[in-house]
Design an enzyme around this catalytic site. Structure first.
Site, short mmCIF file in Angstrom:
data_model
loop_
_atom_site.label_atom_id
_atom_site.label_comp_id
_atom_site.label_asym_id
_atom_site.label_seq_id
_atom_site.Cartn_x
_atom_site.Cartn_y
_atom_site.Cartn_z
N PHE A 11 0.75 -1.00 -0.04
CA PHE A 11 0.02 0.19 0.06
C PHE A 11 0.96 1.17 -0.05
O PHE A 11 1.88 1.34 1.01
CB PHE A 11 -0.98 0.05 1.17
CG PHE A 11 -2.07 -0.90 1.18
CD1 PHE A 11 -3.19 -0.28 0.64
CD2 PHE A 11 -1.83 -2.07 1.77
CE1 PHE A 11 -4.53 -1.42 0.61
CE2 PHE A 11 -3.05 -3.04 1.77
CZ PHE A 11 -4.28 -2.50 1.02
N ASP A 12 0.37 2.11 -0.92
CA ASP A 12 0.85 3.52 -0.98
C ASP A 12 0.43 4.29 0.42
O ASP A 12 -0.60 3.69 0.79
CB ASP A 12 0.56 4.37 -2.13
CG ASP A 12 0.75 5.73 -1.91
OD1 ASP A 12 2.04 6.03 -1.69
OD2 ASP A 12 0.19 6.54 -2.22
N LEU A 13 0.83 5.22 0.92
CA LEU A 13 0.29 5.89 2.08
C LEU A 13 -0.73 7.24 1.62
O LEU A 13 -1.71 7.08 1.80
CB LEU A 13 1.26 6.00 3.38
CG LEU A 13 0.65 6.54 4.67
CD1 LEU A 13 -0.22 5.63 5.01
CD2 LEU A 13 2.01 6.70 5.65
#
Length: 227
Positions: A11-13
């Site tokens: 996951f990107d944040l």
């Protein structure tokens, strides 16, 4: 469901799990207030243009992380004929930014479910202390087996090296088991393409070209559990 074929979810944040746009705008307002500059949408848009252009250069490997985080304020305040110390201004801004931890609606419930069926990881471009503060303050830490942040790794999305280091760390055997999820074409989706893994683009309006070609497209992050 297609999601069942994956074991590892990266996951990107910012902009994916956290409403970074809202946190960024609030931090920017506070910085302007300190400088006696009245906030307006037009002024914020000018900063956003400078900031985005520098991050694109960073993703291309043309400049360093510090040249982004400090240079954006030097360039922005030059519009007001102000000569400033970019490092000091970035620290002030980052202090305000770390106060904002706006998690998108439904993210906690989604991560709660996915953490029972998948291994979850953060794969983020950004500054380590800021990203880790966001994760801690938003109580997201507990859902992720490991957190990978470009500043700490010495490389960034979309570079292959960024993903290769992650694969080595978590012992990826088959690339078919891993999915990159993010909101940015030029880092998240391009990075997944570069390393040869599937990707899910979180986007509500932007168009894309065949150069990026994400495996899946969803309008909001909580739709991930339905792919």
């Amino acid at each position: 469901m297609a999601l069942e074929k994956y074991k590892y979810l990266l996951f990107d944040l910012d902009g994916t799990l956290l409403d970074f746009g809202k946190a960024q705008e609030l931090a920017f307002r506070k910085l302007l207030f300190e400088e006696g500059i009245e906030y307006s949408k037009e002024i914020f848009d000018k900063y956003e243009t400078i900031n985005k252009n520098l991050w694109i250069k960073y993703e291309l490997g043309e400049i360093s992380n510090k040249e982004v985080t400090q240079g954006r304020f030097i360039e922005f305040f030059s519009l007001f004929s102000k000569k400033i110390d970019g490092e000091i201004y970035d620290k002030r801004y980052r202090a305000y930014l770390s106060e904002g931890n706006q998690v998108f609606d439904g993210v906690i419930d989604m991560l709660e479910k996915l953490s029972k069926s998948h291994e979850l990881y953060i794969a983020s471009n950004g500054v380590g202390i800021t990203q880790r503060t966001h994760l801690k303050n938003s109580n997201l830490n507990k859902y992720f087996s490991k957190i990978f942040i470009s500043e700490e790794m010495g490389c960034n999305k979309p570079e292959k090296e960024f993903f290769e280091k992650i694969f080595e760390e978590i012992n990826i055997v088959s690339k078919e088991e891993i999915l990159m999820i993010g909101d940015t074409l030029t880092s998240d989706i391009k990075g997944a393409n570069n390393i040869g893994i599937d990707s899910c683009w979180v986007n509500s309006s932007e168009n894309y070209t065949k150069e990026y070609n994400p495996t899946y497209i969803i309008k909001k992050i909580t739709e991930l559990i339905k792919i």
